[in-house]
Scaffold this motif. Structure first.
Motif, PDB file in Angstrom:
ATOM      1  N   LYS A   1       2.220  -6.964   0.775  1.00 47.02           N
ATOM      2  CA  LYS A   1       2.800  -7.614  -0.408  1.00 47.02           C
ATOM      3  C   LYS A   1       2.351  -6.917  -1.698  1.00 47.02           C
ATOM      4  O   LYS A   1       2.882  -7.201  -2.773  1.00 47.02           O
ATOM      5  CB  LYS A   1       2.407  -9.095  -0.442  1.00 47.02           C
ATOM      6  N   LYS A   2       1.375  -6.037  -1.586  1.00 44.17           N
ATOM      7  CA  LYS A   2       0.933  -5.256  -2.733  1.00 44.17           C
ATOM      8  C   LYS A   2       1.231  -3.783  -2.470  1.00 44.17           C
ATOM      9  O   LYS A   2       1.182  -3.317  -1.334  1.00 44.17           O
ATOM     10  CB  LYS A   2      -0.557  -5.478  -3.007  1.00 44.17           C
ATOM     11  N   ASP A   3       1.522  -3.065  -3.538  1.00 44.18           N
ATOM     12  CA  ASP A   3       2.008  -1.691  -3.423  1.00 44.18           C
ATOM     13  C   ASP A   3       0.929  -0.734  -2.915  1.00 44.18           C
ATOM     14  O   ASP A   3      -0.269  -0.910  -3.173  1.00 44.18           O
ATOM     15  CB  ASP A   3       2.510  -1.192  -4.776  1.00 44.18           C
TER      16      ASP A   3
ATOM     17  N   ASP B   1      -7.206 -10.711   0.267  1.00 43.60           N
ATOM     18  CA  ASP B   1      -6.887  -9.288   0.342  1.00 43.60           C
ATOM     19  C   ASP B   1      -7.759  -8.495  -0.620  1.00 43.60           C
ATOM     20  O   ASP B   1      -8.307  -9.036  -1.574  1.00 43.60           O
ATOM     21  CB  ASP B   1      -5.404  -9.061   0.020  1.00 43.60           C
TER      22      ASP B   1
ATOM     23  N   TYR C   1      -4.021  -2.131   0.551  1.00 44.70           N
ATOM     24  CA  TYR C   1      -4.702  -3.426   0.595  1.00 44.70           C
ATOM     25  C   TYR C   1      -4.852  -3.927   2.025  1.00 44.70           C
ATOM     26  O   TYR C   1      -3.900  -3.862   2.822  1.00 44.70           O
ATOM     27  CB  TYR C   1      -3.937  -4.462  -0.237  1.00 44.70           C
TER      28      TYR C   1
END
Length: 260
Positions: A205-207, A170, A230
């Protein structure tokens, strides 16, 4: 002169043929390992960065270790000849192959110090793209327009290089939008976020974050919204960004959010 004669005395036609055959076998072995690792990558695409690193490292070991082994086994030089030859050739090779030698040493530094890895998206000078190979002499970078740029390893030792994902699949993608000052900023941010979370390329899964600033555009103040999100795979970087910009523009028109 005596050192040179002692060196040439170690070689004969049979040994030269064996050395050539040995180097050909090293080349075949390297190609075979790369072929096998490429097949492994096709079955386990999520592990392609680790496999690419293994491919690069194995090439170094095969060529460096194989060459040393061939010389010891085939030529079988006496210790005195090794010492004398090393002393005689060190200066000559140092001057003749200074740039190549520095690139080879730099390549070893890149392998172990790892400022970037195979598969990383890297910015170097005016080039941006994916590192596809770290070789003995140079690094190959594939730009986003599918051009292959070859850069000597030594260039990376003293110059600044930026890795966007550093070994991760990512990667952060920043999409910028310029809006009129009178717009509802929170509404605009909600629309952008809606597009991002529904994109098939998004890595959730990332902000997701936003940065809003005032900028001067066309001699007047405007708002710039930087949407930081991302992408799940660096290969989809531009597809992800295009998806966001195209869909957000359509939503802004639908909801009458004025652009600058």
């Amino acid at each position: 002169m005596e050192d040179f004669q002692a060196l040439t005395g170690l070689f004969n036609f049979q040994k030269i043929l064996l050395l050539l055959f040995g180097f050909f076998c090293l080349w075949l072995l390297s190609r075979l390992i790369q072929f096998i690792l490429n097949k492994v990558t096709s079955y386990f695409p999520s592990k392609r960065f680790a496999v690419s690193q293994a491919s690069t490292f194995s090439s170094f070991l095969i060529y460096l270790g194989g060459t040393f082994t061939l010389i010891i086994i085939v030529v079988d030089p006496p210790k005195e000849v090794i010492i004398a030859t090393a002393g005689s050739l060190a200066v000559a090779i140092g001057f003749a192959l200074k740039d190549i030698a520095s690139s080879i040493v730099a390549g070893m530094v890149l392998i172990f110090d790892t400022p970037f890895k195979v598969g990383d998206r890297v910015s170097f000078e005016n080039n941006y793209g994916e590192i596809i190979a770290i070789g003995l002499r140079s690094v190959k970078l594939r730009t986003l327009d599918d051009s292959i740029v070859t850069i000597p390893n030594a260039r990376f030792i003293n110059d600044v290089v930026a890795s966007s994902n550093y070994g991760s699949l990512d990667m952060m993608v920043v999409s910028s939008f310029h809006l009129d000052l009178n717009n509802d900023i929170e509404r605009a941010k909600d629309l952008i976020k809606e597009v991002i979370v529904t994109s098939r390329f998004s890595y959730l899964k990332k902000d997701i974050s936003f940065n809003v600033t005032e900028v001067v555009l066309h001699d007047k103040l405007a708002l710039r919204i930087d949407a930081k999100s991302y992408v799940m795979d660096v290969h989809y970087e531009k597809a992800f960004q295009s998806d966001i910009i195209t869909t957000v523009n359509a939503l802004f028109q639908k909801h009458q959010i004025a652009r600058s």
